[in-house]
Design an enzyme around this catalytic site. Structure first.
Site, short mmCIF file in Angstrom:
data_model
loop_
_atom_site.label_atom_id
_atom_site.label_comp_id
_atom_site.label_asym_id
_atom_site.label_seq_id
_atom_site.Cartn_x
_atom_site.Cartn_y
_atom_site.Cartn_z
CD GLU A 116 15.41 -0.82 9.02
OE1 GLU A 116 14.82 0.25 9.07
OE2 GLU A 116 15.45 -1.61 9.98
CD GLU A 143 18.50 25.18 0.82
OE1 GLU A 143 18.13 26.36 0.79
OE2 GLU A 143 19.68 24.83 0.67
CE1 TYR A 196 9.74 0.76 8.45
CE2 TYR A 196 8.00 -0.84 8.08
CZ TYR A 196 8.40 0.45 8.35
OH TYR A 196 7.47 1.42 8.52
CB CYS A 247 14.46 0.25 17.08
SG CYS A 247 12.83 -0.30 17.49
CB CYS A 269 11.97 -1.44 20.16
SG CYS A 269 12.74 0.07 19.58
CE LYS A 290 16.94 -0.10 12.69
NZ LYS A 290 15.57 -0.39 12.33
CG HIS A 326 21.52 27.99 1.19
ND1 HIS A 326 21.13 27.08 0.25
CD2 HIS A 326 22.66 28.58 0.72
CE1 HIS A 326 21.98 27.12 -0.77
NE2 HIS A 326 22.90 28.02 -0.50
P1 NDP Z 1 7.21 -6.76 6.57
O1 NDP Z 1 5.91 -7.29 6.92
O2 NDP Z 1 7.47 -5.30 6.67
O3 NDP Z 1 7.65 -7.18 5.09
C1 NDP Z 1 7.83 -8.49 4.70
C2 NDP Z 1 7.70 -8.59 3.20
O4 NDP Z 1 8.28 -9.80 2.78
C3 NDP Z 1 6.26 -8.65 2.73
O5 NDP Z 1 5.75 -7.36 2.57
C4 NDP Z 1 6.35 -9.42 1.44
O6 NDP Z 1 6.58 -8.52 0.36
C5 NDP Z 1 7.60 -10.28 1.63
N1 NDP Z 1 7.24 -11.68 1.80
C6 NDP Z 1 6.19 -12.21 2.49
N2 NDP Z 1 6.18 -13.54 2.40
C7 NDP Z 1 7.24 -13.87 1.65
C8 NDP Z 1 7.79 -15.12 1.21
N3 NDP Z 1 7.23 -16.28 1.53
N4 NDP Z 1 8.90 -15.09 0.45
C9 NDP Z 1 9.49 -13.92 0.12
N5 NDP Z 1 9.03 -12.72 0.50
C10 NDP Z 1 7.91 -12.70 1.26
O7 NDP Z 1 8.18 -7.61 7.46
P2 NDP Z 1 9.56 -7.33 8.14
O8 NDP Z 1 9.95 -8.68 8.60
O9 NDP Z 1 10.52 -6.59 7.27
O10 NDP Z 1 9.20 -6.31 9.34
C11 NDP Z 1 8.32 -6.64 10.32
C12 NDP Z 1 7.82 -5.49 11.16
O11 NDP Z 1 8.82 -4.86 11.91
C13 NDP Z 1 7.08 -4.44 10.39
O12 NDP Z 1 5.77 -4.47 10.84
C14 NDP Z 1 7.72 -3.13 10.76
O13 NDP Z 1 6.76 -2.20 11.16
C15 NDP Z 1 8.66 -3.44 11.89
N6 NDP Z 1 9.96 -2.81 11.66
C16 NDP Z 1 10.07 -1.46 11.60
C17 NDP Z 1 11.28 -0.86 11.35
C18 NDP Z 1 11.39 0.63 11.26
O14 NDP Z 1 10.48 1.33 11.65
N7 NDP Z 1 12.48 1.17 10.72
C19 NDP Z 1 12.48 -1.64 11.17
C20 NDP Z 1 12.27 -3.05 11.22
C21 NDP Z 1 11.05 -3.59 11.46
P3 NDP Z 1 5.95 -8.82 -1.11
O15 NDP Z 1 4.55 -9.20 -0.89
O16 NDP Z 1 6.16 -7.54 -1.83
O17 NDP Z 1 6.75 -9.96 -1.64
#
Ligand code: NDP
Length: 465
Positions: free
Chosen positions: A180, A459, A176, A47, A42, A50, A454
């Site tokens: 982001e 709100e 995420y 975080c 983080c 980022k 307001h």
């Molecule tokens: P996530 O696990 O959130 O999402 C990754 C997504 O990528 C999957 O849900 C899937 O979506 C897709 N995916 C998986 N495999 C493949 C593939 N082979 N090809 C293409 N797409 C694929 O991963 P992140 O890397 O974004 O984040 C990781 C962690 O970091 C999370 O656990 C999160 O909690 C944390 N984080 C939190 C933040 C915040 O609170 N603001 C910010 C950044 C990270 P689908 O199945 O729909 O294709």
């Protein structure tokens, strides 16, 4: 039996730092091992850097919006090196700050990788140390698909260290990080193509959040291609060529860009930890599509009970390496609950209910409690939805097309607000307050009895009909 330490923590990220300082505050003799900067994902490569880059990226939109308020358009150019250096400097300041906080708390920092030799012995910094209790807080690491050429792809870790700003970046993923970073790079002036495996991004979030963000990102100029499957990556004269298949097309397509960011998930960082010497049980993370990391099947995390205890009674684990809810405040909460229970004579369990979170996408989103789909699955028809979409006042004088989306999910039987979701400026700041009410079990009637501020977007949460 006497040990060198009452507690040895492995990993100085959010969970490990919180647990070690809390345990030391009760008089425990504590050491923490870390082989990288102190602060964890983080602070060092997540975080914090980022969010600083999110701030940087928002100026370009503000410069445009200012014109509607009478400001003349000036020439604005980003100095990428300045930004990256400033962010890195802040990360190093925070590393020092955390080292100082450990010192102040009386926690010994051992700057080295730790390998567990047996349930009470750890090899760290070239010596063997013993501890009554061990807390594993090693976090996670980004994974890449096992496909040809993936060594050329970046993960979020490298995004903060890029020497040059890519003119065109392809982002693969739909969680995420992908969402982001697409917003960040677009705001900073790069051309961004976001490739989703499915139709819609951010699986698991409320559908209105998913569609509102996707719509907002598309309208802002990010090219989103859905239903794709990436095949390979090659270095070519023009940059990097990504080959992918698209649903409904018989032949593969290609796209060439300066950089490719892969953000398809993160996995517990369990390699070289010596878990095989302990008998600590590894559990499935429920997603078997991720490739292996450091020889471990990455869809596996450290199994723990609701007191963060592993299958070995004196070894505990908190944070992303346990793959419960992978968020910094959760790791901190789990770490402190562990320390209070084991060292503070205050046994308690960290609640994973109603954990609020934000997506610092552009538009921003935040959420607490149940999505509409979750509520309907649980309560069937006994769910009442309140939803509002509007153009924020700020944009009445700009050309901006951003809309705000707010939504409450209510239990018809009890009137209790089960979930609150928002897409729009300051969503994270707004939902944090709403989360208190949701956690306290507030009803829709309680929301309605609250006087709004307001004019504000917030709100709307107390005036929805
Ligand atoms: P996530 O696990 O959130 O999402 C990754 C997504 O990528 C999957 O849900 C899937 O979506 C897709 N995916 C998986 N495999 C493949 C593939 N082979 N090809 C293409 N797409 C694929 O991963 P992140 O890397 O974004 O984040 C990781 C962690 O970091 C999370 O656990 C999160 O909690 C944390 N984080 C939190 C933040 C915040 O609170 N603001 C910010 C950044 C990270 P689908 O199945 O729909 O294709």
């Amino acid at each position: 039996m006497t040990y060198d330490y009452d507690l040895l923590v492995i990993g100085a990220g959010s969970g490990g730092l919180a647990a070690s300082k809390r345990a030391a505050s009760y008089g425990a003799k504590v050491a923490i091992a870390e082989n990288d900067l102190v602060g964890g994902t983080c602070v060092i490569r997540g975080c914090i850097p980022k969010k600083l880059m999110v701030y940087a990226s928002k100026f370009s939109h503000l410069f445009e919006d200012a014109v509607g308020y009478g400001w003349s358009k000036g020439e604005n150019r980003l100095n990428w090196q300045h930004l990256i250096t400033a962010v890195d400097k802040e990360v190093h300041r925070l590393n020092q700050l955390h080292i100082g906080l450990l010192e102040k708390a009386g926690v010994e920092l051992i700057q080295s990788r730790a390998t567990i030799l047996d349930p009470h012995t750890v090899e760290v910094g070239g010596r063997k140390v013993t501890a009554d209790k061990i807390l594993i807080a090693v976090g996670g690491e980004a994974v890449k698909p096992n496909l040809p050429g993936m060594e050329y792809a970046l993960t979020s870790r490298e995004m903060f260290l890029l020497k040059e700003q890519p003119k065109h970046i392809v982002v693969v993923g739909s969680g995420y990080i992908a969402v982001e970073f697409s917003g960040i790079m677009h705001g900073l002036g790069s051309q961004v193509t976001l490739m989703l495996r499915g139709e819609t991004m951010l699986r698991g979030f409320d559908d209105d959040i998913r569609s509102s963000i996707q719509d907002g990102m598309s309208k802002s100029g990010i090219k989103i291609i859905g239903n794709t499957l990436i095949k390979n990556l090659e270095r070519v004269a023009e940059g990097l060529k990504l080959t992918f298949s698209e649903q409904g097309k018989e032949t593969n397509s290609t796209i060439t860009a300066d950089a490719v960011l892969v953000a398809i998930g993160r996995a517990p960082n369990l390699g070289k930890l010596g878990l095989e010497n302990t008998g600590v049980e590894i559990v499935s993370c429920g997603d078997d599509t991720l490739p292996a990391l450091h020889g471990y099947t990455v869809n596996c995390a450290i199994g723990v009970d609701d007191e963060s205890r592993t299958s070995v009674p004196n070894i505990f684990a908190v944070g992303d390496c346990t793959n419960r809810i992978n968020l910094t405040p959760v790791a901190i909460g789990e770490g402190r609950a562990f320390a209070d229970t084991e060292f503070g004579n205050n046994p308690r369990k960290f609640s994973h209910e109603n954990v609020a979170s934000a997506i610092f996408s552009q538009p921003e989103a935040a959420t607490v409690g149940m999505s509409e789909a979750e509520a309907r699955q649980k309560l069937g028809d006994a769910v009442q939805i309140y939803r509002s979409r509007f153009r924020p006042l700020f944009h009445s004088l700009t050309d901006g097309s951003d809309k705000v989306m707010m939504k409450l999910v209510v239990d018809k039987n009890t009137d209790r607000v089960l979930g609150a979701h928002m897409v729009g400026e300051y969503a994270a700041e707004i939902i944090q307050g709403v989360a208190i009410a949701v956690n306290m079990g507030a009803t829709k009637k309680d929301f309605d009895a609250t006087v709004g501020i307001h004019p504000s977007a917030a709100e709307e949460f107390v005036t929805m009909r």
